[in-house]
Design a protein around this motif. Sequence first.
Motif, PDB file in Angstrom:
ATOM      1  N   LYS A 190       0.799  -1.162  -0.032  1.00  0.00           N
ATOM      2  CA  LYS A 190      -0.023   0.129   0.124  1.00  0.00           C
ATOM      3  C   LYS A 190       0.965   1.231   0.258  1.00  0.00           C
ATOM      4  O   LYS A 190       0.339   2.172  -0.791  1.00  0.00           O
ATOM      5  CB  LYS A 190      -0.838   0.078   1.174  1.00  0.00           C
TER       6      LYS A 190
ATOM      7  N   THR B 154      -2.626  -9.393  -5.224  1.00  0.00           N
ATOM      8  CA  THR B 154      -2.726  -9.751  -3.708  1.00  0.00           C
ATOM      9  C   THR B 154      -3.221 -11.021  -3.530  1.00  0.00           C
ATOM     10  O   THR B 154      -4.262 -11.244  -4.326  1.00  0.00           O
ATOM     11  CB  THR B 154      -3.197  -8.767  -2.868  1.00  0.00           C
TER      12      THR B 154
ATOM     13  N   TYR C 179      -5.256 -11.623  -1.045  1.00  0.00           N
ATOM     14  CA  TYR C 179      -6.490 -11.343  -0.761  1.00  0.00           C
ATOM     15  C   TYR C 179      -6.922  -9.811  -0.883  1.00  0.00           C
ATOM     16  O   TYR C 179      -6.208  -9.266  -1.171  1.00  0.00           O
ATOM     17  CB  TYR C 179      -6.694 -11.717   0.984  1.00  0.00           C
ATOM     18  N   TRP C 180      -8.337  -9.645  -0.611  1.00  0.00           N
ATOM     19  CA  TRP C 180      -8.715  -8.087  -0.542  1.00  0.00           C
ATOM     20  C   TRP C 180      -8.186  -7.329   0.352  1.00  0.00           C
ATOM     21  O   TRP C 180      -7.886  -7.409   1.522  1.00  0.00           O
ATOM     22  CB  TRP C 180     -10.203  -8.135  -0.502  1.00  0.00           C
ATOM     23  N   VAL C 181      -7.311  -6.483  -0.166  1.00  0.00           N
ATOM     24  CA  VAL C 181      -6.452  -5.382   0.805  1.00  0.00           C
ATOM     25  C   VAL C 181      -7.430  -4.120   0.796  1.00  0.00           C
ATOM     26  O   VAL C 181      -7.700  -3.509  -0.283  1.00  0.00           O
ATOM     27  CB  VAL C 181      -5.054  -5.194   0.231  1.00  0.00           C
ATOM     28  N   GLU C 182      -7.752  -3.491   2.049  1.00  0.00           N
ATOM     29  CA  GLU C 182      -8.759  -2.643   2.120  1.00  0.00           C
ATOM     30  C   GLU C 182      -8.046  -1.357   1.943  1.00  0.00           C
ATOM     31  O   GLU C 182      -6.944  -1.230   2.205  1.00  0.00           O
ATOM     32  CB  GLU C 182      -9.345  -2.579   3.546  1.00  0.00           C
TER      33      GLU C 182
ATOM     34  N   THR D  50      -7.798  -0.329  -3.725  1.00  0.00           N
ATOM     35  CA  THR D  50      -8.161   0.039  -5.078  1.00  0.00           C
ATOM     36  C   THR D  50      -8.117   1.506  -4.963  1.00  0.00           C
ATOM     37  O   THR D  50      -7.829   1.949  -6.288  1.00  0.00           O
ATOM     38  CB  THR D  50      -9.805  -0.343  -4.991  1.00  0.00           C
TER      39      THR D  50
ATOM     40  N   THR E 211     -14.186  -7.474 -15.231  1.00  0.00           N
ATOM     41  CA  THR E 211     -12.965  -8.216 -14.673  1.00  0.00           C
ATOM     42  C   THR E 211     -12.296  -8.995 -15.825  1.00  0.00           C
ATOM     43  O   THR E 211     -11.344  -9.615 -15.677  1.00  0.00           O
ATOM     44  CB  THR E 211     -13.136  -9.334 -13.611  1.00  0.00           C
TER      45      THR E 211
END
Lengths: 182, 395
Positions: free
Chosen positions: A23, A41, A43-46, A49, A126
């Motif tokens: 990030k 990544t 997993y979803w990294v808050e 985006t 996507t």
Amino acid sequence: MPTNKATPLYGIAAEFDDADKLKQAAAALRKAGYTEVRAFTPYWVEGLTELLSPRTFNFVPYLAIGGLFLGLLAGFLLQYYTSVVSYPLNVGGRPLNSWPSFILVTFEVGILFAGVGTVLGFFLQTNLPLPYHPMFNAPRFELASRDGFFLCVEVTDKKFNLDKTKALLQSLGSLNVSEVPC
Amino acid sequence: MQQSQSNSISLSSVQIGAIAVAVIGLILGLIGATSDADHFFQVYFLAFLFWLQIALGCLGVVLLLNVLSSPWGFAIRRIAEAGARTLPLLGVLFLPILLGMERIFPWAKAGVVVAGNKGLFMTPGLFALRAIIYFAIWIALAYLLTIWSYSQDRSSDPEAIRRRAHPVAIVGIILFFLTTTFAAFDWIMSVEKGWFSSVIGWLFVSQQILSAIPFAILVLGTLWDRPPLAKVARKQVLIDLGSLMLVGLLLWTYLSYIQYIVIWSGNLPEKIQWYVTRSAGGWEGFVILMAIFHAIIFVMLIVPGLKQVKSVMLVIAGALLVLRFIEMYWLIMPSMSASFAPRWWDLALVAAFGGAFWAMFLWSLNSNPLIPVKHPELPKALREADDDAQAQIAI
């Protein structure tokens, strides 16, 4: 992977230790003015985006609401056609077009179509299914589905400069930086 | 310190205004009562139910916030607590309804015999007893939890108070649902002779959500910049409260529709009559108004970005409260008169009730800080709110 001068370049990839470093690097790239940055990544990294690129057009809400209205119409017309036109049946003296009882099915078909629209929108948005992606050429990229965090600056970026971009990525604390062929 | 003094002064002047409204409205209502005593009691009962649903909704929010804690909760907690503390006033104001029972409820009229087990349940004595039980439970819960919450502000061990309130609130939620369900049977369902709906208790709870949250938003929006409240009053709070209104609206729509479709499908004379009277004689206008405005509010609440605009939220909250009044009028009054026949003093009476409610509400709100300053979860909530704000700036 050594880059052959003949194969065109997709971009420059960098691997990071964890989501926070990724990030930070993404934020630094954004500050430096890069716009065509992709992240990979496990997993979803808050909050990631928002750091990557300005929002592009999103199909999903439009397809969802379009599906909803189409479904409401289809659900109602199905019941109207069957019970008024095709097979009129007197149920307890109620009018043939008993719309209060049609609401349930109308609503549910609406939800179904909205759901289908959302899934379709997801695939459109996507580009899935995607059998090949240039990032597969990046070293250790299989870790992106385990514990690797990757960033890639694409050559299409206006600020892209092979040496400068590489140096910048190296200075951001990445584990390794590599050129990714198409 | 000076700031808080000026706050209390301005709130006190509003309070005096509220008392003035209560007195003037009551006088106008009593003048009207000389011409039509039946209508006076009916509108009085309507006004009672309208303000009761706000107070009960506030009690529900207080119970909920003693079980969970979140930033939006801290923003409206003291407002909900002050709202729940108006319940003793509403209990006192319920007494005239016992005097005018036979003017409101068909089963209470002299000479009417209700058949079967219902006759054992719907007697004036038991009706009064049940009302006392409801109010006793509500007032006990409201005062127990608010007194603890207020004492937490001065306590040296706020965590102990939170631990004490937690189980009480859990048991309280169960009692709350039971009592409000039976209250809805007694006060909303029984105004129509022979009518019954098993969903009316839940419907009453959904009306309370749609009353208390808008009420809290109106107060929060007005006091937005006041010192202790300003720390937690943020955009995210508005978004969360907007989402809660949306949930309440969905629940209300679902329950209203389910009740309608069950009765419509059954088409039994004693049940369908309720809807027949409510869709003719001017009452159909109420239905159309409610349908259109709830639909508009629903769309406004799902449009992204609209929920964080304070003025929009205040308009939605105000509209929802007006709609609750329209709905309560539509629930109660058609059983009293076949066609829509308002008197000039109807609103005066409702406003009078509201004046008393607001005076009591502001009195509680004014005597304590606007947020639970020593709540153990408050620093965490503030930190999260700060993180959100910083993330927004960074982007």
